[in-house]
Design an enzyme around this catalytic site. Structure first.
Site, PDB file in Angstrom:
ATOM      1  N   ASP A   1       0.872  -1.244   0.068  1.00  0.00           N
ATOM      2  CA  ASP A   1       0.027  -0.252   0.070  1.00  0.00           C
ATOM      3  C   ASP A   1       0.909   0.984  -0.052  1.00  0.00           C
ATOM      4  O   ASP A   1       2.074   1.202   0.330  1.00  0.00           O
ATOM      5  CB  ASP A   1      -0.875   0.016   1.445  1.00  0.00           C
ATOM      6  CG  ASP A   1      -2.085  -0.661   1.125  1.00  0.00           C
ATOM      7  OD1 ASP A   1      -2.464  -1.132  -0.141  1.00  0.00           O
ATOM      8  OD2 ASP A   1      -2.981  -0.650   1.815  1.00  0.00           O
ATOM      9  N   PHE A   2       0.278   2.343  -0.453  1.00  0.00           N
ATOM     10  CA  PHE A   2       1.040   3.579  -0.392  1.00  0.00           C
ATOM     11  C   PHE A   2       1.374   3.999   0.986  1.00  0.00           C
ATOM     12  O   PHE A   2       2.448   4.524   0.993  1.00  0.00           O
ATOM     13  CB  PHE A   2      -0.285   4.704  -0.848  1.00  0.00           C
ATOM     14  CG  PHE A   2       0.068   6.135  -0.582  1.00  0.00           C
ATOM     15  CD1 PHE A   2       1.051   6.819  -1.550  1.00  0.00           C
ATOM     16  CD2 PHE A   2      -0.434   6.840   0.424  1.00  0.00           C
ATOM     17  CE1 PHE A   2       1.296   8.066  -1.421  1.00  0.00           C
ATOM     18  CE2 PHE A   2       0.052   8.112   0.737  1.00  0.00           C
ATOM     19  CZ  PHE A   2       1.012   8.702  -0.377  1.00  0.00           C
TER      20      PHE A   2
END
Length: 298
Positions: free
Chosen positions: A67-68
């Site tokens: 994820d970011f």
């Protein structure tokens, strides 16, 4: 870890076929948006322009996703053949991943296995989120499993938190974040799964700590330095230790090794004829591709 910039790409492992980098938090792996100039993809192109593959859309073959907001170990295949070997490991689920996290509250159980199915949240305003089975609007929930081991209890800026080791045994989108939130222990700094309440921490406290990919004949096995230590983040104050990290990792990696040896013995006992005729169907490949897409783990 210092603020992210194009130059500070931390390499954990490098061979002729693979790179493993320690991804910074709050940076995308790649992006189709023209305005997003700083990604892991752009860092790789800056550091290793000679390794970029013009035959791929992003220039590099990322073997899995983070994820970011998640930091830690991220594997990159440097050629098509290597990517195929990594794909086989994910397809056969021989990859072992473990994450470190700080979660809100005091987790009283020392160890637990979380088996809540995870699906897409279809409620208006929440369609960018996943959710646990039983949640209103939860659609197409798929079985998944996370093993949780409590490492330490302590405080973060005076509030009770627990440091945990999380091992996703499946790879659903946002699996770790949804599982922790559903149990009432959201990850510190997870703006999305705290329903926009946890806004003060400088990052989401989820880190891909350990990655093991047996890409025969090569074995990729790396750890990304633990960022949740008082000398790194003084707001985190451990009070008591339930399981030392080295002990918890030793137990986890032993189980992974036993499972791998068992699989190898099973393959050796299979007849050559069976092995030759067990070609992957288009349907199986499509299922596997979907699973790889979902291997965010967090």
């Amino acid at each position: 870890m210092e603020p992210v910039c194009i130059e500070n790409l931390h390499i954990l492992y490098q061979s002729l076929d693979f790179l493993v980098v320690n991804k910074h938090w709050d940076i995308r792996i790649d992006s189709k948006m023209w305005y997003e100039k700083l990604t892991v993809q752009s860092q790789l192109k800056y550091r290793f322009p000679e390794l970029a593959d013009p035959d791929t859309y992003y220039g590099f073959r990322f073997c899995h996703q983070l994820d970011f907001s998640t930091s830690g170990a991220l594997c990159v295949a440097l050629n098509k053949e290597a990517a195929g070997r990594a794909y086989k490991c994910f397809k056969e689920r021989t990859v072992t991943k473990a994450y470190l996290a700080l979660v809100r509250g005091t987790v009283t159980e020392k160890c637990m296995t979380i088996t809540l199915a995870v699906g897409k949240n279809t409620q208006e305003g929440f369609t960018h989120m996943m959710c646990a089975e039983g949640t209103v609007g939860c659609d197409n929930a798929k079985p998944c499993q996370t093993d949780l081991t409590v490492l330490q209890h302590g405080l973060y800026k005076g509030d009770p938190v627990t440091k945990v080791l999380l091992q996703p045994l499946t790879g659903r989108t946002h699996q770790l974040r949804v599982h922790c939130s559903a149990l009432g222990y959201p990850i510190v700094g997870d703006f999305t799964y705290s329903f926009k309440k946890d806004v003060e921490p400088y990052r989401m406290m989820l880190h891909a700590y350990y990655l093991r990919i047996p890409v025969n004949p090569e074995l990729i096995e790396v750890t990304a330095p633990d960022p949740f230590r008082p000398e790194v983040d003084p707001y985190w104050v451990p009070i008591d230790t339930i399981h030392p990290l080295c002990q918890a990792m030793k137990q986890m990696t032993h189980k992974a090794l036993v499972s791998e040896r068992s699989r190898q013995m099973h393959e050796q006992e299979s007849s050559p004829k069976t092995m030759e005729t067990s070609e992957e169907t288009e349907e199986q490949r499509a299922v596997c591709q979907q699973w790889l897409t979902e291997w965010a783990g967090e």
